[in-house]
Enzyme design. Structure first.
Site: not given
Length: 502
Positions: A50, A304
């Site tokens: 992110k 992720s």
């Protein structure tokens, strides 16, 4: 496509992010007959991809926008990416987080210099508050996924993969929440290597993108699962939906058990403990191999993120065996007479390992057993059930029964003959002070609580099983009260596991 590719190649992510490694899972590659690679976004400064999109967006703000500061709504990795980027660029940052947010995530935002505003029980309510603050303060809203510069920042993951593995590459498995990561990656991969399959992975209970693509329009989920909170999005972005419709080849959905199996596989390969959303890529990859039987392929799973709450590991470990198809759960009825339990264990279980065993007297004629056994593959479940039937044992396969896996196995105990009209519900309580009191205030009346079982999951919500003695209540009156409460719930009164053991 030309525009997004240019934005990816000219992104500013490396002013804050790092190029993460692409590591081979050697043992898993040998085991599956494929070359399996992991893209290690857990190596980022905030332990998640992110930071790429957040920094790229904020770095492109003009001087007047920077002066106003930035605001975002997030309970997880996007929040940390925004405050990390804001601190590096010297901007003020406000993060609106649900009141259910674990303290570890709140502390992480504050540690990077962010200001925290707690509002609402979920992301949607927090996002609404963030929009109100934008209108009031004039700060710049940083969307977690539906923004061109955010998507471009996430797309740099694909650029690195293609440079790090310029040879054979058959498929890339990417987690999907709002769709920012897979949109950027898919556009980039399809522009340079269109033969590579881009496969998204979603949980069954948070599959907004899969449903939207099948419907041909963005749909809004009534509720989303709480385990993989990093991808718990009710409605995907407009930009991300359009890009996924053009560039994504397939979406694989996985169960919670399969997701826990993916987390374990990543740990065994890297010794990194990923968060549930971070294990989605691996879970989808493993399911793809099982369903296709492929071999000789080069497959990449995107890890992720690794912002895992330590308390959640217990739940992951409990569900992993089923996810790996190494455990089967059964309810078995045996005669209530001397020697019957020994006969069952000796003749039926044999040399299998017992992973769970609960025995409950039912009547002078029979008793019920909740038993878990080790298996090597799914087909053994059917074989074991057939053997039991041949030997005269009535049985029910509970391996896929979520009530049994989450609650029943811990509270086998039977009911009371004095109970009248009991109804059983599963709830997802927000992990906040006062959640139980609020529940009791809303449901108070003539109903007696006949059962209560709470399971901490280590996330934003706890799992609760509650029984009500309803008697002759007016139809629908209880549901009306529960709907006003606002907690997600599911009635399980007719679940066979409840009937047998509770």
């Amino acid at each position: 496509m030309k525009k997004i590719i240019k934005q990816i190649l000219t992104s500013r992510v490396y002013e804050a992010a790092v190029e993460t490694s692409l590591d081979e899972a050697v043992a898993l590659s040998l085991q599956t007959g494929n070359r399996i690679l992991l893209k290690r976004e857990d190596q980022q400064p905030v332990f998640s991809f992110k930071i790429r999109g957040a920094y790229n967006k904020i770095a492109h703000l003009d001087p007047s926008e920077r002066e106003r500061g930035v605001i975002a709504a997030s309970a997880g990795n996007h929040a940390q990416g925004v405050v990390f980027a804001a601190r590096k660029l010297g901007l003020r940052a406000i993060i609106v987080m649900p009141v259910t947010t674990p303290q570890i995530k709140i502390d992480a935002v504050k540690r990077y210099g962010g200001e925290v505003v707690l509002h609402g029980d979920n992301y949607s309510e927090a996002a609404e508050r963030a929009v109100e603050l934008v209108e009031k303060t004039g700060m710049v809203f940083i969307h977690p996924f539906d923004d061109e510069l955010v998507i471009a920042g996430q797309g740099t993951v694909a650029d690195e993969i293609l440079r790090q593995n310029p040879g054979q590459l058959d498929a890339v498995f990417v987690p999907i929440g709002g769709g920012g990561l897979i949109a950027g990656m898919a556009a980039y991969i399809k522009s340079l290597r269109p033969e590579i399959q881009v496969i998204g992975v979603e949980p069954f209970d948070s599959d907004a993108m899969d449903r939207s693509l099948k419907e041909g329009k963005r749909i809004n989920l009534d509720w989303v699962g709480v385990f993989a909170d990093g991808v718990a999005v009710k409605k995907v972005g407009k930009l991300t939906f359009d890009m996924c419709r053009q560039y994504v080849d397939e979406i694989i959905r996985v169960s919670t058990d399969e997701l826990c199996s993916g987390i374990k596989a990543v740990y065994q390969s890297t010794r990194s403990i990923v968060e549930p959303a971070g294990g989605l890529g691996m879970a989808g990859l493993l399911k793809y191999i099982r369903s296709t039987g492929c071999s000789g392929k080069t497959l990449v799973a995107v890890n992720s993120g690794a912002n895992m709450n330590f308390e959640r590991l217990r739940y992951v470990a409990e569900r992993t065996l089923v996810g790996e198809q190494q455990e089967a759960l059964f309810a078995v009825t045996i005669p209530e007479k001397p020697g019957s339990l020994k006969r069952f264990c000796h003749d039926m279980v044999g040399d299998r390992n017992i992973t769970e065993f609960n025995y409950r007297f039912s009547s002078r004629k029979e008793a019920h057993i909740f038993v878990g056994i080790s298996i090597r593959e799914t087909s053994e479940r059917k074989v074991f059930s057939e053997r039991l039937i041949e030997a005269g044992y009535h049985n029910i396969d509970l391996t896929e029964n979520d009530l049994a896996k989450t609650h029943i196995r811990y509270i086998v105990g039977g009911g009371s003959s004095e109970l009248k009209g009991e109804r059983i519900f599963r709830f997802w309580f927000p992990e906040t002070p006062g959640a139980l009191v609020r529940f009791l205030d809303t449901t108070k009346g003539q109903r007696n609580i006949s059962l209560f079982h709470y399971r901490m999951q280590g996330g934003d919500f706890g799992r609760v099983l509650i029984g009500f003695e309803c008697g002759q209540d007016a139809a629908g009156e209880l549901e009306q009260r529960l709907d006003r409460l606002g907690y997600r719930y599911l009635e399980e009164t007719h679940n066979l596991a409840y009937k047998l053991f509770l």
